[in-house]
Motif scaffolding. Structure first.
Motif, short mmCIF file in Angstrom:
data_model
loop_
_atom_site.label_atom_id
_atom_site.label_comp_id
_atom_site.label_asym_id
_atom_site.label_seq_id
_atom_site.Cartn_x
_atom_site.Cartn_y
_atom_site.Cartn_z
N VAL A 112 -118.15 24.86 -94.74
CA VAL A 112 -118.01 24.71 -93.51
C VAL A 112 -116.36 24.37 -93.69
O VAL A 112 -116.30 23.36 -94.36
N VAL A 113 -115.49 25.40 -93.02
CA VAL A 113 -114.12 24.42 -92.64
C VAL A 113 -113.95 24.54 -91.13
O VAL A 113 -114.05 25.84 -90.89
N LEU A 114 -113.24 23.41 -91.03
CA LEU A 114 -113.10 22.47 -89.84
C LEU A 114 -112.18 22.48 -88.99
O LEU A 114 -111.35 21.40 -90.33
N ASP A 115 -111.21 22.83 -87.92
CA ASP A 115 -110.00 22.28 -88.40
C ASP A 115 -110.05 20.70 -87.68
O ASP A 115 -111.26 19.93 -87.21
N ALA A 116 -109.23 19.82 -88.32
CA ALA A 116 -109.19 18.41 -87.86
C ALA A 116 -107.42 17.58 -87.87
O ALA A 116 -106.59 18.42 -88.16
N ASP A 117 -107.57 16.37 -87.79
CA ASP A 117 -106.16 16.02 -86.99
C ASP A 117 -106.10 14.66 -88.75
O ASP A 117 -105.86 14.07 -88.34
N VAL B 191 -121.44 7.60 -104.18
CA VAL B 191 -120.78 8.01 -103.26
C VAL B 191 -119.57 7.86 -104.53
O VAL B 191 -118.75 6.86 -104.59
N ARG B 192 -118.90 9.54 -104.95
CA ARG B 192 -117.95 8.76 -105.62
C ARG B 192 -116.39 9.74 -104.92
O ARG B 192 -116.54 10.62 -104.13
N LEU B 193 -115.64 8.68 -104.39
CA LEU B 193 -114.34 8.92 -103.56
C LEU B 193 -113.05 9.26 -103.82
O LEU B 193 -112.85 8.22 -105.05
N THR B 194 -112.42 10.29 -104.49
CA THR B 194 -111.30 10.44 -104.85
C THR B 194 -110.11 11.07 -104.05
O THR B 194 -110.38 11.08 -102.58
N LEU B 195 -109.13 10.42 -104.24
CA LEU B 195 -107.48 10.70 -103.29
C LEU B 195 -106.47 11.15 -104.40
O LEU B 195 -106.13 10.65 -105.51
N ALA B 196 -105.58 12.04 -103.48
CA ALA B 196 -104.56 12.62 -104.64
C ALA B 196 -103.25 11.18 -104.57
O ALA B 196 -103.63 10.30 -103.93
N THR B 197 -103.30 11.54 -106.43
CA THR B 197 -102.75 10.82 -106.93
C THR B 197 -101.34 9.93 -105.92
O THR B 197 -100.78 9.22 -105.93
N GLU B 198 -100.55 10.93 -104.92
CA GLU B 198 -99.30 10.73 -103.99
C GLU B 198 -100.12 9.98 -102.17
O GLU B 198 -98.61 10.55 -101.60
N GLY B 199 -101.56 9.91 -102.66
CA GLY B 199 -102.37 9.69 -101.47
C GLY B 199 -101.84 8.52 -100.99
O GLY B 199 -101.33 7.73 -102.05
N ASP B 200 -102.24 8.18 -99.55
CA ASP B 200 -101.61 6.73 -99.02
C ASP B 200 -103.02 6.60 -99.18
O ASP B 200 -103.94 6.00 -98.42
N GLU B 201 -103.12 4.95 -99.93
CA GLU B 201 -104.94 4.42 -100.63
C GLU B 201 -104.95 3.55 -99.20
O GLU B 201 -106.04 3.36 -98.73
N LEU B 202 -103.45 2.95 -98.91
CA LEU B 202 -104.13 2.00 -97.78
C LEU B 202 -104.50 2.72 -96.63
O LEU B 202 -104.98 2.40 -95.77
N GLU B 203 -103.94 3.83 -96.02
CA GLU B 203 -104.67 4.28 -95.78
C GLU B 203 -106.28 5.01 -95.26
O GLU B 203 -106.82 4.53 -94.24
N VAL B 204 -106.47 5.52 -96.51
CA VAL B 204 -107.93 6.00 -96.78
C VAL B 204 -109.14 4.63 -96.45
O VAL B 204 -109.88 4.71 -96.07
N ARG B 205 -107.92 3.24 -97.31
CA ARG B 205 -109.40 2.42 -96.90
C ARG B 205 -109.29 2.05 -95.57
O ARG B 205 -110.39 1.69 -95.21
N ALA B 206 -108.39 1.96 -94.97
CA ALA B 206 -108.16 1.72 -93.46
C ALA B 206 -109.54 2.79 -92.98
O ALA B 206 -110.29 2.45 -91.56
N VAL C 238 -115.19 10.07 -88.87
CA VAL C 238 -114.76 9.67 -90.24
C VAL C 238 -113.08 9.43 -91.19
O VAL C 238 -112.27 8.52 -90.31
N VAL C 239 -112.46 10.67 -91.00
CA VAL C 239 -111.40 10.05 -91.55
C VAL C 239 -110.02 10.78 -90.44
O VAL C 239 -108.66 10.66 -91.05
N ALA C 240 -110.53 11.38 -89.85
CA ALA C 240 -109.31 11.53 -88.37
C ALA C 240 -109.31 10.98 -87.17
O ALA C 240 -108.53 10.84 -86.49
N ASP C 241 -111.01 10.37 -86.53
CA ASP C 241 -110.67 9.94 -85.83
C ASP C 241 -109.71 8.39 -85.31
O ASP C 241 -109.81 7.45 -86.91
N ASP C 242 -109.13 7.98 -84.43
CA ASP C 242 -108.25 7.12 -83.80
C ASP C 242 -108.87 6.21 -82.34
O ASP C 242 -109.60 6.94 -81.90
N PRO C 243 -108.69 4.90 -82.83
CA PRO C 243 -108.40 4.15 -84.12
C PRO C 243 -110.00 3.98 -85.36
O PRO C 243 -110.76 4.34 -85.25
N PRO C 244 -109.14 4.10 -86.83
CA PRO C 244 -110.66 4.92 -87.33
C PRO C 244 -110.87 3.49 -88.18
O PRO C 244 -111.16 2.51 -87.56
#
Length: 301
Positions: free
Chosen positions: A164-169, A208-223, A280-286
């Motif tokens: 399933v591919v879903l558009d997201a912000d 659960v195993r959560l991985t992030l791209a190495t150039e990614g923003d870890e603080l944003e993901v933690r938020a 989880v990943v796109a709603d505001d506020p996170p």
């Protein structure tokens, strides 16, 4: 084991006494989960309070509380559309597509040397966001290519995924992937394109195993993956063979193996998973735990 009652739920109950409310919920449930109708074990099961569609209080397994499309929904879909999934597609305005090209938007959709849709359905949800449901064939012919974990695979072969591919912000903060935790997956690819993100919850780390791209923003993901979200994810888990992924503008939920439109309840279950991940990943506020009923309405139309 204590019944989980969120602060938001307590706020809406005047003079709430938690022990009394827990007992009231348990007695009112009759010992059966309000969402799957299976027995609940007060001593061993994780239980969570919530509100039903009409606003009344209910008690369920914690895993069911965070499942967007539940067992009762899947059974109803099988009864109503098991022999005629085309009628369901027509009702929602979705259509079969002849497209073969795959947009390489998340790690799974970039894997292999070639990718194609074996079959594909496209449409839109009530909120206007685009959705694709299909069977993805990933080939490793010729010189091979990286698999979904970033590991280079040599030689011929083909992997099939129901997707399933879903558009997201989801913003441009680096791709994230979630899979079931397994000790053999506690490594990252040789090219170091991803890193495991360690979070506070031991229960989450075990599930659960959560991985992030190495150039990614870890603080944003933690938020986004706050302790409350971690707890919910630990309760619902991710089945073996499933992948949850997000990259800029997209979320994907995929299950190993090929399904067809005859497996409509399972496809909509995956759509519910994608909607939960998007919240989880796109709603505001996170950082908020997704509300089940709103997502369920989107998933089921």
């Amino acid at each position: 084991m204590p019944i989980r009652i969120s602060q938001a739920l307590l706020t809406g109950i005047a003079d709430a006494d938690v022990p009394v409310l827990e007992q009231r919920l348990w007695i009112g449930s009759g010992g059966a989960c309000a969402l799957c109708a299976e027995p609940m074990d007060r001593e061993d099961d994780e239980l969570e309070a919530g509100r039903d569609v009409g606003g009344g209080l209910r008690l369920s397994h914690a895993r069911c509380h965070h499942d967007v499309v539940g067992a009762a929904d899947r059974a109803r879909l099988e009864r109503e559309f098991g022999d005629n999934p085309a009628a369901y597609l027509k009702r929602r305005g979705w259509r079969k597509s002849r497209a073969k090209r795959v947009e390489p938007r998340v790690p799974l959709l970039r894997a292999g040397s070639e990718r194609r849709w074996a079959w594909l359905v496209e449409g839109a949800l009530a909120d206007g966001s685009g959705v694709q449901l299909g069977c993805l064939a990933i080939s490793f012919g010729g010189e091979g290519g990286e698999d979904h974990e970033g590991v280079f695979i040599e030689g011929d072969g083909e992997d099939l995924w129901t997707v399933v591919v879903l558009d997201a912000d989801y913003p441009d903060i680096g791709f994230v992937t979630l899979t079931e935790h397994a000790r053999e997956l506690d490594w990252v690819a040789d090219d170091s394109t991803r890193q495991r993100v360690a979070l506070e919850s031991t229960a989450f780390e075990q599930a659960v195993r959560l991985t992030l791209a190495t150039e990614g923003d870890e603080l944003e993901v933690r938020a986004r993956f706050t302790p409350a979200v971690q707890l919910a994810l630990a309760s619902r888990g991710i089945p073996f063979g499933d992948r949850h992924e997000a990259d800029r503008g997209t979320v994907v939920v995929a299950r190993e193996g090929s399904r067809t439109l005859d497996d409509l309840p399972e496809l909509l279950d995956l759509l519910g998973e994608a909607l939960w991940l998007r919240a989880v990943v796109a709603d505001d506020p996170p950082g908020r735990v997704p509300e089940r009923e709103a997502l369920r309405a989107l998933a089921l139309g």
